[in-house]
Design a protein around this motif. Structure first.
Motif, short mmCIF file in Angstrom:
data_model
loop_
_atom_site.label_atom_id
_atom_site.label_comp_id
_atom_site.label_asym_id
_atom_site.label_seq_id
_atom_site.Cartn_x
_atom_site.Cartn_y
_atom_site.Cartn_z
N LYS A 1 23.12 34.62 58.30
CA LYS A 1 22.25 35.77 59.14
C LYS A 1 21.01 35.32 59.48
N MET A 2 20.27 34.61 58.54
CA MET A 2 18.98 33.93 58.71
C MET A 2 18.94 32.99 59.82
N LYS B 1 20.80 32.51 64.79
CA LYS B 1 20.56 32.28 66.15
C LYS B 1 20.12 31.03 66.62
N HIS C 1 12.20 27.38 66.53
CA HIS C 1 13.15 28.34 65.95
C HIS C 1 12.61 28.46 64.44
N GLU D 1 9.99 27.93 63.00
CA GLU D 1 8.53 28.61 62.78
C GLU D 1 8.90 29.87 62.83
N ARG D 2 9.74 30.60 63.98
CA ARG D 2 10.08 32.06 63.94
C ARG D 2 10.64 32.36 62.53
N ILE D 3 11.70 31.83 62.11
CA ILE D 3 12.33 32.01 60.85
C ILE D 3 11.74 32.05 59.64
N GLU D 4 10.66 30.96 59.82
CA GLU D 4 9.47 31.12 58.65
C GLU D 4 8.52 32.27 58.50
N LYS D 5 8.19 32.86 59.85
CA LYS D 5 7.34 33.99 59.74
C LYS D 5 8.14 35.21 59.23
N GLU D 6 9.41 35.29 59.79
CA GLU D 6 10.19 36.63 59.37
C GLU D 6 10.59 36.43 57.94
N THR D 7 10.89 35.44 57.29
CA THR D 7 11.53 35.27 55.96
C THR D 7 10.32 34.81 54.86
N LYS E 1 9.37 25.68 55.94
CA LYS E 1 10.31 24.70 56.88
C LYS E 1 11.02 24.04 56.19
#
Length: 185
Positions: free
Chosen positions: A86-87, A90, A107, A109-115, A119
């Motif tokens: 799920k993480m 996308k 991508h 960096e976006r996931i790192e910010k969200e979760t 990296k």
């Protein structure tokens, strides 16, 4: 060439290094592949003409991968697999953007910010997915690869492992002498 190149197809070279095809461009001009037994986590772009010439010249040979159905998963394994999928979903489905350095970085960096996951760990998830056949089941935890099976631990003054939170007793360190006494019994 008699056989077409397909996604997830595995080839090996004369040094027994294995490569998995991850993506083929729409006009079949180039492919992205990854070395399976390497510590590298980044796919490489290869021109299809070069790949074809290596296959025809015998420098690359198709690897016949045996398929086995996965064992029945525990609820914990399913939960971990689904959480990682799920993480990462996308980003992983953005092909070929995920193979490009800049697209991959944005991508992650976006996931790192969200979760809050670093990296370097996200790169490990990418590699597991790509090397594991581009399937969510590649995220199933591999418990058999953890620990140091069969290797003696070096004891210290301090007790090894997680500290107790409930019980006030401190426990006892495992020493060589305790091993000898237990083996004799």
């Amino acid at each position: 060439m008699g056989k077409a190149i397909c996604i997830n197809q595995i080839f090996y070279d004369q040094e027994e290094e294995q490569y998995r095809i991850l993506w083929i461009s729409p006009k079949a001009e180039f492919v992205y592949w990854i070395r399976l037994k390497s510590s590298s986590r980044i796919p490489k772009k290869v021109e299809t003409a070069i790949l074809t010439s290596y296959l025809e010249g015998g420098r690359l040979i198709e690897y016949e991968e045996s398929f086995s159905y996965p064992k029945e998963l525990t609820s914990q394994e399913k939960e971990q697999r689904d959480r990682i999928w799920k993480m990462m979903e996308k980003a992983l489905l953005d092909e070929p953007g995920i193979y490009d350095r800049r697209g991959r970085r944005s991508h992650l960096e976006r996931i790192e910010k969200e979760t809050g996951i670093k990296k370097q760990n996200l790169y490990a998830y990418l590699a597991r997915y790509w090397k594991g056949g581009k399937t969510p089941n590649a995220f199933i935890p591999e418990y058999k690869k953890r620990g140091a099976r069969g290797r003696q631990r070096v004891g210290t003054e301090k007790r090894l492992g997680r500290h107790r939170t409930q019980n006030l007793l401190s426990g006892k360190s495992w020493t060589r002498m305790i091993s000898i006494i237990l083996r004799k019994q």
